[in-house]
Structures are given as structure tokens and as C-alpha cells.
Design a protein around this motif. Structure first.
Motif, PDB file in Angstrom:
ATOM      1  N   TRP A  24       0.826  -1.208   0.000  1.00 55.16           N
ATOM      2  CA  TRP A  24       0.000   0.000   0.000  1.00 55.16           C
ATOM      3  C   TRP A  24       0.864   1.263   0.000  1.00 55.16           C
ATOM      4  O   TRP A  24       0.540   2.247  -0.660  1.00 55.16           O
ATOM      5  CB  TRP A  24      -0.921  -0.013   1.215  1.00 55.16           C
ATOM      6  CG  TRP A  24      -1.919   1.107   1.210  1.00 55.16           C
ATOM      7  CD1 TRP A  24      -1.914   2.213   1.989  1.00 55.16           C
ATOM      8  CD2 TRP A  24      -3.063   1.220   0.370  1.00 55.16           C
ATOM      9  NE1 TRP A  24      -2.988   3.013   1.703  1.00 55.16           N
ATOM     10  CE2 TRP A  24      -3.714   2.423   0.705  1.00 55.16           C
ATOM     11  CE3 TRP A  24      -3.608   0.411  -0.629  1.00 55.16           C
ATOM     12  CZ2 TRP A  24      -4.881   2.849   0.071  1.00 55.16           C
ATOM     13  CZ3 TRP A  24      -4.772   0.836  -1.256  1.00 55.16           C
ATOM     14  CH2 TRP A  24      -5.396   2.037  -0.906  1.00 55.16           C
ATOM     15  N   ALA A  27       2.081   1.713  -3.496  1.00 55.84           N
ATOM     16  CA  ALA A  27       1.068   1.780  -4.543  1.00 55.84           C
ATOM     17  C   ALA A  27       0.939   3.197  -5.098  1.00 55.84           C
ATOM     18  O   ALA A  27       1.075   4.190  -4.371  1.00 55.84           O
ATOM     19  CB  ALA A  27      -0.287   1.320  -3.992  1.00 55.84           C
ATOM     20  N   THR A  29      -1.215   6.279  -7.137  1.00 54.37           N
ATOM     21  CA  THR A  29      -2.533   6.858  -6.877  1.00 54.37           C
ATOM     22  C   THR A  29      -3.637   6.074  -7.577  1.00 54.37           C
ATOM     23  O   THR A  29      -4.688   5.785  -6.984  1.00 54.37           O
ATOM     24  CB  THR A  29      -2.561   8.325  -7.338  1.00 54.37           C
ATOM     25  OG1 THR A  29      -1.545   9.054  -6.638  1.00 54.37           O
ATOM     26  CG2 THR A  29      -3.924   8.954  -7.051  1.00 54.37           C
ATOM     27  N   GLN A  31      -3.626   2.965  -8.477  1.00 58.45           N
ATOM     28  CA  GLN A  31      -3.800   1.659  -7.849  1.00 58.45           C
ATOM     29  C   GLN A  31      -4.648   1.763  -6.577  1.00 58.45           C
ATOM     30  O   GLN A  31      -5.515   0.926  -6.323  1.00 58.45           O
ATOM     31  CB  GLN A  31      -2.433   1.049  -7.518  1.00 58.45           C
ATOM     32  CG  GLN A  31      -1.665   0.564  -8.735  1.00 58.45           C
ATOM     33  CD  GLN A  31      -0.276   0.079  -8.382  1.00 58.45           C
ATOM     34  OE1 GLN A  31       0.396   0.640  -7.504  1.00 58.45           O
ATOM     35  NE2 GLN A  31       0.181  -0.967  -9.061  1.00 58.45           N
ATOM     36  N   ARG A  32      -4.425   2.808  -5.807  1.00 55.99           N
ATOM     37  CA  ARG A  32      -5.218   3.002  -4.594  1.00 55.99           C
ATOM     38  C   ARG A  32      -6.679   3.286  -4.947  1.00 55.99           C
ATOM     39  O   ARG A  32      -7.587   2.747  -4.301  1.00 55.99           O
ATOM     40  CB  ARG A  32      -4.635   4.150  -3.767  1.00 55.99           C
ATOM     41  CG  ARG A  32      -3.254   3.837  -3.222  1.00 55.99           C
ATOM     42  CD  ARG A  32      -2.811   4.869  -2.210  1.00 55.99           C
ATOM     43  NE  ARG A  32      -1.504   4.543  -1.659  1.00 55.99           N
ATOM     44  CZ  ARG A  32      -0.982   5.112  -0.571  1.00 55.99           C
ATOM     45  NH1 ARG A  32      -1.677   6.029   0.082  1.00 55.99           N
ATOM     46  NH2 ARG A  32       0.207   4.758  -0.136  1.00 55.99           N
ATOM     47  N   TRP A  33      -6.890   4.115  -5.950  1.00 51.12           N
ATOM     48  CA  TRP A  33      -8.265   4.391  -6.360  1.00 51.12           C
ATOM     49  C   TRP A  33      -8.949   3.133  -6.892  1.00 51.12           C
ATOM     50  O   TRP A  33     -10.150   2.939  -6.690  1.00 51.12           O
ATOM     51  CB  TRP A  33      -8.289   5.500  -7.410  1.00 51.12           C
ATOM     52  CG  TRP A  33      -8.304   6.859  -6.806  1.00 51.12           C
ATOM     53  CD1 TRP A  33      -7.272   7.746  -6.700  1.00 51.12           C
ATOM     54  CD2 TRP A  33      -9.417   7.499  -6.172  1.00 51.12           C
ATOM     55  NE1 TRP A  33      -7.659   8.889  -6.046  1.00 51.12           N
ATOM     56  CE2 TRP A  33      -8.976   8.774  -5.715  1.00 51.12           C
ATOM     57  CE3 TRP A  33     -10.737   7.127  -5.941  1.00 51.12           C
ATOM     58  CZ2 TRP A  33      -9.824   9.655  -5.054  1.00 51.12           C
ATOM     59  CZ3 TRP A  33     -11.581   8.008  -5.278  1.00 51.12           C
ATOM     60  CH2 TRP A  33     -11.124   9.248  -4.852  1.00 51.12           C
ATOM     61  N   TYR A  36     -10.139   1.305  -3.886  1.00 53.48           N
ATOM     62  CA  TYR A  36     -11.318   1.951  -3.309  1.00 53.48           C
ATOM     63  C   TYR A  36     -12.575   1.584  -4.099  1.00 53.48           C
ATOM     64  O   TYR A  36     -13.613   1.221  -3.524  1.00 53.48           O
ATOM     65  CB  TYR A  36     -11.151   3.471  -3.311  1.00 53.48           C
ATOM     66  CG  TYR A  36     -10.014   3.988  -2.462  1.00 53.48           C
ATOM     67  CD1 TYR A  36      -9.641   3.357  -1.289  1.00 53.48           C
ATOM     68  CD2 TYR A  36      -9.313   5.141  -2.844  1.00 53.48           C
ATOM     69  CE1 TYR A  36      -8.596   3.839  -0.520  1.00 53.48           C
ATOM     70  CE2 TYR A  36      -8.265   5.624  -2.074  1.00 53.48           C
ATOM     71  CZ  TYR A  36      -7.916   4.974  -0.916  1.00 53.48           C
ATOM     72  OH  TYR A  36      -6.884   5.452  -0.158  1.00 53.48           O
TER      73      TYR A  36
END
Length: 380
Positions: A24, A27, A29, A31-33, A36
Motif C-alpha cells: 500500500w 502503490a 494513486t 492503484q489506490r483508487w 477503493y
């Protein structure tokens, strides 16, 4: 030797969580979205009957998702602000839940208000209750603070039992459900689930932003060492009061939705055991780690419903509470072999290992799972 055995038993899960934390941090941006969006999509399809046949074979899965799961998640995120982020042990959190519920119940049944204008009022009133509780008591620490908050929770419940405008012991019935253009939430479990899901998303964003702000850093400093934080210039009382204020807001929001969902409010809905259960959600999931707290609340709310399918009959007696025996056994085993919770943050796990008990000053005398207490015992 025993602490070494415990440490090895949790190594597999600990390695997995460390790997997730590491990924994490690296990761990007997008990938994080993507994560989510995927999580929200999974939450959106949870009411599907195919999932319900697995998760709740003997019950109404959509109803379980809204209550208790959805309500527990909302309450756990709110209590995590107080316990997990600021390190203040609150055993009376159910009081804020009750104030929010009774605010909407009274204004909806006695004054004829609608749900949406009433919710902000309920949030403000519970936030003020948090300030009223916190202002005279937050000079206390540890078990003293826990006892005072426990008493506050009981005071609110007893006042509700004796207050005639609130229906006394009978409570208020006929509480209106929320209404949107073209959508009535009355006896509409799927609609309530998606309403609660939307509120959970908003509360998570709010809590996450706080945690990664100057306020969150102040809370972390207070939780780790309040005296050191005070010496470094952190106004500890102000930030502890803010934690109670925000935690109460979220509790009041959950209470409003809860009363609208059940269409009534009475004192029996707000016992001390509910405060204890929400605290278990926070600790079980990983105090201070938002994803862990959400997972812990989901498991604690879902597991007893799932275990209903395993009720047995012995000598013509149906053991209605047999499932709770297994539930309690699972909690005991978890706390023995994974005391830091399902998904702890690295910081909180380090605090526990150093002997802070993972809960600020309240657990300062408790050694962590990997701590060597031999030298400490010799020195004493």
C-alpha cells in the motif's frame, strides 16, 4: 517460551499484513483508487441472494447487513477516533448512540419533523454531549476515565427510562423512516443498507482525513505518551476534547439512522453491553487502523448470525445460546494468539510490543505478545 509460541503462531498473519502495508505504501494513486472502487463495488453487491445463502443461511441477510453490521461499522469507526486514534478508553459510547436515536425519535413523533433536517440537529446535540462529558472528565486518565464514561452511559439510559416526554421505559414508537423523492425507506431493508453504506463511506473519508492531518498526529502523540506530548507543546486537553466531540457526532448519526430503521426507540436498545461490543470491534480488528476496525466490526456483527446455522438440539432442548459459546471461544483464541487485532497498523503493533497494551495509558502495564518480561520482573 510461551510468548515465543504466541509470536510464532501469529507470524503468518503478521507477515501477510506487513506485506499489505508495504504494498500500500508503494502503490500509485491510480492503484489506490482502483482498490477503493473495488471495495465499494463489493459492498454494493453484498445484498445478492447468492452471497446471503453463504453468509447467513438461516436469516435475512439484507437485514443483517443493515443492522447489526452496518450500524456496528458506523459505531466502530466513531469509537476508533476516541480509543484507537486518541488512546482514550470510552466505556459509555452507547450514550451518544442513544442521544442521536432519541433526538430523531422525539422530533419525528412529537414535533412532526422530517428525517433529513433532524439529522444535523441530532449530530450537534450528541457532539455537545461529548463536550459536556469530556470537559470535566478528560483530566482523568486510564481506568478512571473508563469508569466515568461508563457512568455517563448508564446515566443517559436511566434518564431515558424515567423521562415521560421520551416515553419512559416504553420508549417512543411510530418513529418515521427516512423518505427521499420516489423512495420510502419504511420496511425497505435494501434501501436502508445502501443508505448506511453511503454514510459509512462519508464517515470513513472524514475519519481518514483527520487521521492524516495535524489533528491525527496530535492524537497519535497523546496516545503514545501524553506527558511527552504536553511537554512538546501539544494542547492535549483540547485535542482529547475534540476526539470526544467527533466520536460523539458519528455516534449520534448512527443513532438517528438506527431509530428510523426500527421505527421506535426505547432504553432497552442501549445497554452497557453494546458499548463493550463496539469496543471489542475496535480491538478485535486492530485499534487505530481504520481498515482493521471496519473488518473487526463486520466480523463481530456477522459471526453470531452465521453461527445460528450451527444451533443444535440435545435431549429435546434447543440450545439457543450455544452459538454464543463458540463466538466467545473464537474471541478468546483470537486475543491469545493475535492480541494486536486482525489488521493492526505497524505503529500500534510496536506500541503493544513495547508494553503499552495498544490502548494508550490504559494498557501501559500490559506486556505485548513478544515482550520479554523476565528482566522487568527481576528489577521489581
Amino acid at each position: 517460551m510461551r510468548s515465543e509460541t504466541k509470536s510464532k503462531s501469529g507470524a503468518g498473519l503478521g507477515g501477510l499484513t506487513d506485506g499489505l502495508h508495504g504494498w500500500w505504501r508503494r502503490a500509485t494513486t491510480w492503484q489506490r483508487w482502483a482498490v477503493y472502487v473495488a471495495l465499494i463495488a463489493v459492498a454494493a453487491v453484498l445484498p445478492h441472494p447468492a452471497i446471503g445463502s453463504i453468509m447467513s443461511p438461516s436469516g435475512d441477510w439484507v437485514g443483517v447487513l443493515g443492522q447489526p453490521i452496518g450500524i456496528y461499522v458506523l459505531l466502530a469507526v466513531g469509537l476508533n477516533v476516541v480509543v484507537g486514534q486518541a488512546g482514550l478508553l470510552d466505556l459509555g459510547y452507547v450514550a451518544f448512540f442513544a442521544i442521536g436515536a432519541y433526538t430523531w425519535a422525539y422530533m419525528g413523533t412529537q414535533l412532526g419533523w422530517t428525517f433529513w433536517p433532524t439529522v444535523p440537529i441530532a449530530i450537534v446535540l450528541t457532539a455537545l454531549a461529548g463536550v459536556i462529558l469530556g470537559a470535566p472528565t478528560l483530566r482523568l486518565r486510564g481506568d478512571y476515565l473508563a469508569i466515568v464514561t461508563l457512568g455517563f452511559g448508564e446515566i443517559v439510559r436511566i434518564v431515558a427510562v424515567n423521562a415521560k416526554p421520551l416515553g419512559a421505559a416504553v420508549g417512543l414508537s411510530g418513529v418515521p423512516a427516512p423518505v427521499l423523492p420516489g423512495l420510502d425507506f419504511t420496511n425497505n431493508a435494501p434501501a436502508f443498507y445502501y443508505l448506511i453504506l453511503g454514510l459509512i463511506v462519508l464517515v470513513i473519508i472524514f475519519s481518514w482525513r483527520l487521521e492524516h492531518s495535524r489533528v491525527g498526529r496530535a492524537w497519535a502523540a497523546i496516545r503514545e505518551d501524553e506527558d511527552a506530548a504536553e511537554l512538546m507543546g501539544v494542547p492535549t486537553f483540547k485535542f482529547k476534547l475534540l476526539a470526544f466531540f467527533i466520536g460523539a457526532m458519528i455516534g449520534g448519526l448512527a443513532g438517528s439512522v438506527y431509530a428510523g430503521q426500527l421505527n421506535y426507540a426505547n432504553p432497552g436498545m442501549f445497554p452497557f453491553i453494546l458499548s463493550a461490543t463496539i469496543l471489542v470491534c475496535v480491538v478485535f480488528g486492530g485499534s487505530g487502523n481504520l481498515p482493521g476496525v471496519i473488518l473487526g466490526a463486520f466480523v463481530i456483527a456477522w459471526l453470531p448470525e452465521f453461527l445460528r446455522a450451527f444451533e443444535v438440539t440435545i435431549f429435546d432442548y434447543r440450545l439457543e445460546e450455544f452459538r454464543m459459546l463458540f463466538f466467545g471461544l473464537i474471541l478468546v483464541i483470537m486475543m491469545i494468539f493475535r492480541p494486536e487485532g486482525l489488521l493492526p497498523s505497524r505503529r500500534r503493533r510496536a506500541e503493544l510490543a513495547e508494553g503499552t497494551g495498544g490502548m494508550g495509558s490504559m494498557g501501559a502495564e500490559v506486556a505485548g505478545p513478544g515482550a520479554d518480561t523476565t528482566q522487568e520482573a527481576v528489577s521489581k
